[in-house]
Design a protein around this motif. Structure first.
Motif, PDB file in Angstrom:
ATOM      1  N   ASP A 152       0.835  -1.188   0.000  1.00 42.58           N
ATOM      2  CA  ASP A 152       0.000   0.000   0.000  1.00 42.58           C
ATOM      3  C   ASP A 152       0.876   1.246   0.000  1.00 42.58           C
ATOM      4  O   ASP A 152       1.193   1.808   1.043  1.00 42.58           O
ATOM      5  N   GLU A 153       1.307   1.679  -1.191  1.00 41.41           N
ATOM      6  CA  GLU A 153       2.165   2.853  -1.360  1.00 41.41           C
ATOM      7  C   GLU A 153       3.294   2.900  -0.322  1.00 41.41           C
ATOM      8  O   GLU A 153       3.470   3.907   0.365  1.00 41.41           O
ATOM      9  N   PRO A 154       4.076   1.816  -0.204  1.00 41.41           N
ATOM     10  CA  PRO A 154       5.051   1.738   0.886  1.00 41.41           C
ATOM     11  C   PRO A 154       6.246   2.668   0.755  1.00 41.41           C
ATOM     12  O   PRO A 154       7.024   2.801   1.693  1.00 41.41           O
ATOM     13  N   PHE A 155       6.379   3.321  -0.402  1.00 40.74           N
ATOM     14  CA  PHE A 155       7.549   4.186  -0.614  1.00 40.74           C
ATOM     15  C   PHE A 155       7.203   5.671  -0.533  1.00 40.74           C
ATOM     16  O   PHE A 155       8.083   6.516  -0.613  1.00 40.74           O
ATOM     17  N   SER A 156       5.921   5.992  -0.362  1.00 37.37           N
ATOM     18  CA  SER A 156       5.477   7.381  -0.528  1.00 37.37           C
ATOM     19  C   SER A 156       6.008   8.319   0.551  1.00 37.37           C
ATOM     20  O   SER A 156       6.111   9.525   0.320  1.00 37.37           O
ATOM     21  N   LYS A 157       6.357   7.808   1.712  1.00 38.68           N
ATOM     22  CA  LYS A 157       6.830   8.682   2.786  1.00 38.68           C
ATOM     23  C   LYS A 157       8.352   8.692   2.933  1.00 38.68           C
ATOM     24  O   LYS A 157       8.875   9.329   3.844  1.00 38.68           O
ATOM     25  N   LEU A 158       9.035   7.988   2.044  1.00 36.30           N
ATOM     26  CA  LEU A 158      10.497   8.015   2.067  1.00 36.30           C
ATOM     27  C   LEU A 158      11.015   9.233   1.308  1.00 36.30           C
ATOM     28  O   LEU A 158      10.381   9.693   0.361  1.00 36.30           O
ATOM     29  N   ASP A 159      12.168   9.729   1.722  1.00 36.21           N
ATOM     30  CA  ASP A 159      12.807  10.804   0.971  1.00 36.21           C
ATOM     31  C   ASP A 159      13.080  10.320  -0.454  1.00 36.21           C
ATOM     32  O   ASP A 159      13.445   9.150  -0.662  1.00 36.21           O
ATOM     33  N   ARG A 160      12.911  11.206  -1.403  1.00 32.06           N
ATOM     34  CA  ARG A 160      13.030  10.800  -2.817  1.00 32.06           C
ATOM     35  C   ARG A 160      14.340  10.061  -3.132  1.00 32.06           C
ATOM     36  O   ARG A 160      14.312   9.063  -3.849  1.00 32.06           O
ATOM     37  N   PRO A 161      15.510  10.500  -2.617  1.00 31.81           N
ATOM     38  CA  PRO A 161      16.743   9.766  -2.938  1.00 31.81           C
ATOM     39  C   PRO A 161      16.722   8.309  -2.456  1.00 31.81           C
ATOM     40  O   PRO A 161      17.421   7.458  -3.005  1.00 31.81           O
ATOM     41  N   LEU A 162      15.933   8.018  -1.427  1.00 36.68           N
ATOM     42  CA  LEU A 162      15.876   6.660  -0.879  1.00 36.68           C
ATOM     43  C   LEU A 162      14.932   5.750  -1.657  1.00 36.68           C
ATOM     44  O   LEU A 162      15.039   4.534  -1.573  1.00 36.68           O
ATOM     45  N   ARG A 163      13.981   6.357  -2.357  1.00 42.92           N
ATOM     46  CA  ARG A 163      12.880   5.553  -2.900  1.00 42.92           C
ATOM     47  C   ARG A 163      13.338   4.496  -3.891  1.00 42.92           C
ATOM     48  O   ARG A 163      12.902   3.347  -3.830  1.00 42.92           O
ATOM     49  N   PRO A 213       3.702 -13.733  -5.094  1.00 41.13           N
ATOM     50  CA  PRO A 213       2.868 -12.871  -5.930  1.00 41.13           C
ATOM     51  C   PRO A 213       2.504 -11.624  -5.136  1.00 41.13           C
ATOM     52  O   PRO A 213       2.121 -11.713  -3.972  1.00 41.13           O
ATOM     53  N   SER A 214       2.649 -10.454  -5.752  1.00 41.29           N
ATOM     54  CA  SER A 214       2.470  -9.206  -5.013  1.00 41.29           C
ATOM     55  C   SER A 214       1.615  -8.232  -5.806  1.00 41.29           C
ATOM     56  O   SER A 214       1.699  -8.157  -7.029  1.00 41.29           O
ATOM     57  N   LEU A 215       0.793  -7.475  -5.081  1.00 36.95           N
ATOM     58  CA  LEU A 215      -0.026  -6.444  -5.688  1.00 36.95           C
ATOM     59  C   LEU A 215       0.334  -5.116  -5.050  1.00 36.95           C
ATOM     60  O   LEU A 215       0.271  -4.960  -3.835  1.00 36.95           O
ATOM     61  N   LEU A 216       0.752  -4.168  -5.882  1.00 41.86           N
ATOM     62  CA  LEU A 216       1.163  -2.843  -5.437  1.00 41.86           C
ATOM     63  C   LEU A 216       0.114  -1.832  -5.859  1.00 41.86           C
ATOM     64  O   LEU A 216      -0.271  -1.773  -7.026  1.00 41.86           O
ATOM     65  N   VAL A 217      -0.376  -1.029  -4.919  1.00 47.62           N
ATOM     66  CA  VAL A 217      -1.228   0.093  -5.294  1.00 47.62           C
ATOM     67  C   VAL A 217      -0.438   1.377  -5.078  1.00 47.62           C
ATOM     68  O   VAL A 217       0.267   1.528  -4.082  1.00 47.62           O
ATOM     69  N   THR A 218      -0.531   2.280  -6.047  1.00 51.61           N
ATOM     70  CA  THR A 218       0.271   3.504  -5.993  1.00 51.61           C
ATOM     71  C   THR A 218      -0.319   4.538  -6.938  1.00 51.61           C
ATOM     72  O   THR A 218      -1.103   4.212  -7.836  1.00 51.61           O
ATOM     73  N   HIS A 219       0.068   5.790  -6.734  1.00 52.76           N
ATOM     74  CA  HIS A 219      -0.233   6.835  -7.710  1.00 52.76           C
ATOM     75  C   HIS A 219       1.061   7.326  -8.355  1.00 52.76           C
ATOM     76  O   HIS A 219       1.038   8.234  -9.180  1.00 52.76           O
TER      77      HIS A 219
END
Length: 211
Positions: free
Chosen positions: A160-171, A188-194
């Motif tokens: 569930d958008e697991p990278f959205s709160k990381l600093d951009r260089p870390l993503r 098998p993995s399902l990623l939801v993101t914008h």
């Protein structure tokens, strides 16, 4: 842990107050990442809630969720065998790093301490077992959350958008770490993101939802 798992979303329909929200048919093979994209309000989080087993009763859902050929649609969340990775690491503040990793491990796993230290070493956190989660950086917390998920030995994973709160260089580095580990584990993995970059790094199929 490297068993070939498969997640099938069969004729899924979700509605709110009688109004259709989303429809989805998809099959996710071992180690594959399916990305579902869409704006706020398109039903991304609702889809995850349905698959994980905690959809609010205000929604109406139909269809089947098949994991390794078994219909898990009616099972309670804790019996579905699905792991979750959220925007926030959600580490338990009253447990050490090692305590957090131990929390989700199956009771039958031998040498838990050895597996925990090996897991920390894999993500560059060797010797961090006794640390208080509050002393970790955002990227370190995210790595602990990932290894806690993997040590719980799920059969499929929802992201569930697991990278959205990381600093951009870390993503980018964190995406690569997460997706590589999921592929290695055959999950098998399902990623939801914008975020389009999330989808590009996931490298799998992309389904676009609209309002």
């Amino acid at each position: 842990m490297n068993t070939a798992h498969r997640l099938v979303l069969e004729d899924i329909h979700i509605a709110l107050a009688g109004s259709p929200l989303l429809s989805l048919d998809a099959e996710i093979g071992p180690g594959e990442v399916l990305t579902v994209m869409g704006p706020s309000g398109s039903g991304k989080s609702t889809l995850l809630a349905y698959l994980a087993g905690f959809l609010a009763p205000s929604f109406q859902a139909s269809g089947r969720v098949l994991l390794d050929g078994h219909d898990i649609s009616r099972l309670p969340a804790e019996r579905r065998g699905i792991g979750l990775l959220f925007q926030d690491p959600l580490l338990f503040p009253h447990l050490s790093v090692a305590g957090n990793l131990r929390f989700g491990m199956p009771r039958t796993v031998p040498d838990k301490a050895g597996r925990i230290e090996a897991a920390l070493e894999q993500v560059g956190l060797s010797g961090f077992g006794s640390r208080d989660p509050a002393t970790l950086s955002g990227g370190q917390k995210a790595r602990v959350a990932l290894m806690r998920l993997l040590l719980s030995e799920p059969c499929a994973v929802l992201l569930d958008e697991p990278f959205s709160k990381l600093d951009r260089p870390l993503r980018h580095d964190m995406r690569r770490l997460v997706f590589d580990r999921l592929r290695e584990a055959g999950l098998p993995s399902l990623l939801v993101t914008h975020d389009r970059e999330d989808a590009e790094d996931a490298g799998g199929r992309v389904i676009e939802l609209s309002h």
